[in-house]
Design an enzyme around this catalytic site. Sequence first.
Site, PDB file in Angstrom:
ATOM      1  N   GLY A  42       0.478  -1.387  -0.256  1.00 38.94           N
ATOM      2  CA  GLY A  42       0.250   0.060  -0.458  1.00 38.94           C
ATOM      3  C   GLY A  42       0.659   1.370  -0.055  1.00 38.94           C
ATOM      4  N   ASN A  73      -6.197  -4.091  -5.090  1.00 41.05           N
ATOM      5  CA  ASN A  73      -5.824  -3.380  -5.854  1.00 41.05           C
ATOM      6  C   ASN A  73      -5.288  -2.350  -5.843  1.00 41.05           C
ATOM      7  OD1 ASN A  73      -9.657  -2.467  -5.616  1.00 41.05           O
ATOM      8  ND2 ASN A  73      -9.154  -3.721  -3.545  1.00 41.05           N
ATOM      9  N   THR A  74      -4.052  -2.365  -4.867  1.00 40.63           N
ATOM     10  CA  THR A  74      -2.769  -1.266  -4.903  1.00 40.63           C
ATOM     11  C   THR A  74      -2.076  -2.289  -6.208  1.00 40.63           C
ATOM     12  OG1 THR A  74      -3.040  -1.732  -2.557  1.00 40.63           O
ATOM     13  CG2 THR A  74      -0.828  -0.525  -3.426  1.00 40.63           C
ATOM     14  N   GLU A 157      -3.585  -7.929   8.518  1.00 40.87           N
ATOM     15  CA  GLU A 157      -1.450  -8.570   7.884  1.00 40.87           C
ATOM     16  C   GLU A 157      -0.634  -9.324   9.284  1.00 40.87           C
ATOM     17  OE1 GLU A 157      -0.122 -10.042   4.928  1.00 40.87           O
ATOM     18  OE2 GLU A 157      -1.642  -9.653   4.291  1.00 40.87           O
ATOM     19  N   CYS A 191      -9.754  -2.406  -1.283  1.00 42.68           N
ATOM     20  CA  CYS A 191      -8.959  -3.459  -0.560  1.00 42.68           C
ATOM     21  C   CYS A 191      -9.063  -4.772  -0.065  1.00 42.68           C
ATOM     22  CB  CYS A 191      -7.863  -2.239   0.769  1.00 42.68           C
ATOM     23  SG  CYS A 191      -6.832  -3.234   1.260  1.00 42.68           S
ATOM     24  N   HIS A 193      -8.514  -6.427   1.962  1.00 40.46           N
ATOM     25  CA  HIS A 193      -7.776  -6.680   3.267  1.00 40.46           C
ATOM     26  C   HIS A 193      -9.371  -6.767   3.926  1.00 40.46           C
ATOM     27  CE1 HIS A 193      -3.906  -7.536   1.694  1.00 40.46           C
ATOM     28  NE2 HIS A 193      -3.586  -8.666   3.360  1.00 40.46           N
TER      29      HIS A 193
HETATM   30  N1  DGL Z   1      -5.243  -6.189  -0.867  1.00 37.60           N
HETATM   31  C1  DGL Z   1      -4.609  -5.164  -1.346  1.00 37.60           C
HETATM   32  C2  DGL Z   1      -5.606  -4.220  -2.010  1.00 37.60           C
HETATM   33  O1  DGL Z   1      -6.919  -5.085  -2.167  1.00 37.60           O
HETATM   34  C3  DGL Z   1      -3.546  -4.719   0.189  1.00 37.60           C
HETATM   35  C4  DGL Z   1      -2.293  -3.801  -0.830  1.00 37.60           C
HETATM   36  C5  DGL Z   1      -1.481  -4.150   0.979  1.00 37.60           C
HETATM   37  O2  DGL Z   1      -0.629  -4.598   0.540  1.00 37.60           O
HETATM   38  O3  DGL Z   1      -1.149  -2.710   1.396  1.00 37.60           O
HETATM   39  O4  DGL Z   1      -5.258  -3.180  -2.494  1.00 37.60           O
END
Ligand code: DGL
Length: 276
Positions: A42, A73-74, A157, A191, A193
């Site tokens: 992110g 998404n990132t 995480e 996101c 997560h």
């Molecule tokens: N799951 C990722 C997203 O959808 C997290 C990105 C990250 O690692 O910060 O953006």
Amino acid sequence: MMTPIGIFDSGYGGLTILEQIRKRLPQYDYLYLGDNARSPYGNRSFEVVYEFTLQAVQWLFRRGCRLVILACNTASAKALRTIQQKDLPAIDPERRVLGVIRPTVERLNKITGSFHIGILGTQGTITSQSYPLEIEKLFPGMVVECEACPMWVPLVENNEYDKPGADYFVKQHIENVLRKDLLIDTLVLACTHYPLLENKIRKYLPGEIRLVSQGQLVAESLEDYLHRHPEIASECSENGICRFYTTESEEKFASMASMFLKGKIEAERVNLENAG
Ligand code: DGL
């Protein structure tokens, strides 16, 4: 030989997408790859997210995937376009990489009544402006406010997402985004997560506000895509097998992922940097 569908995320978040995809399309084979050793993405620069994502995509291709979903998404915001336009034609024009932003935006007009939307995402996703730009293309009248929630991915995480400490960060960002536009009736968890924080988010969300998680939307969109592209669908093998790979410790991944997916899984550790 297996030709699974590849599902990639920086860490555990993509499991929320995988779960919904497998519910909808259980017949296919899947490889899940989490780059846990280098997560979160992110706050990383465009170049680094692109480089890491490309390594992951190439790794999944080498393992037989014809189709890869960036369940992040990132990575979708910062790497997808370049990979689709620059790298794929050189690597193999027959392979496909898809993201999660378009499938989410596409369905927003069916969810919001006020056409005022709030987007919650990582710093990278929000700074990229990918959501407002995509929304502007599809629904020019829609009003969009964005809020970066840089602590939310680390909370997931590090397995702190359902602990009392998470409340402070959740409350803060929900209040911030809703303050930006009082007409917002829909918040998008942009996101992968964030669905793990859903219980906490709902605690601070007025009842009338709709909360959009991407898993189901992405799964529906993939089903539709495979329907429209029988030449790709027919190349995806169908044994209902799902394998998990991580760049961090396999034990740690297996125990966290088993918790998220509510079932026991096994994982294998891989190295993306050395073409492993
Ligand atoms: N799951 C990722 C997203 O959808 C997290 C990105 C990250 O690692 O910060 O953006």
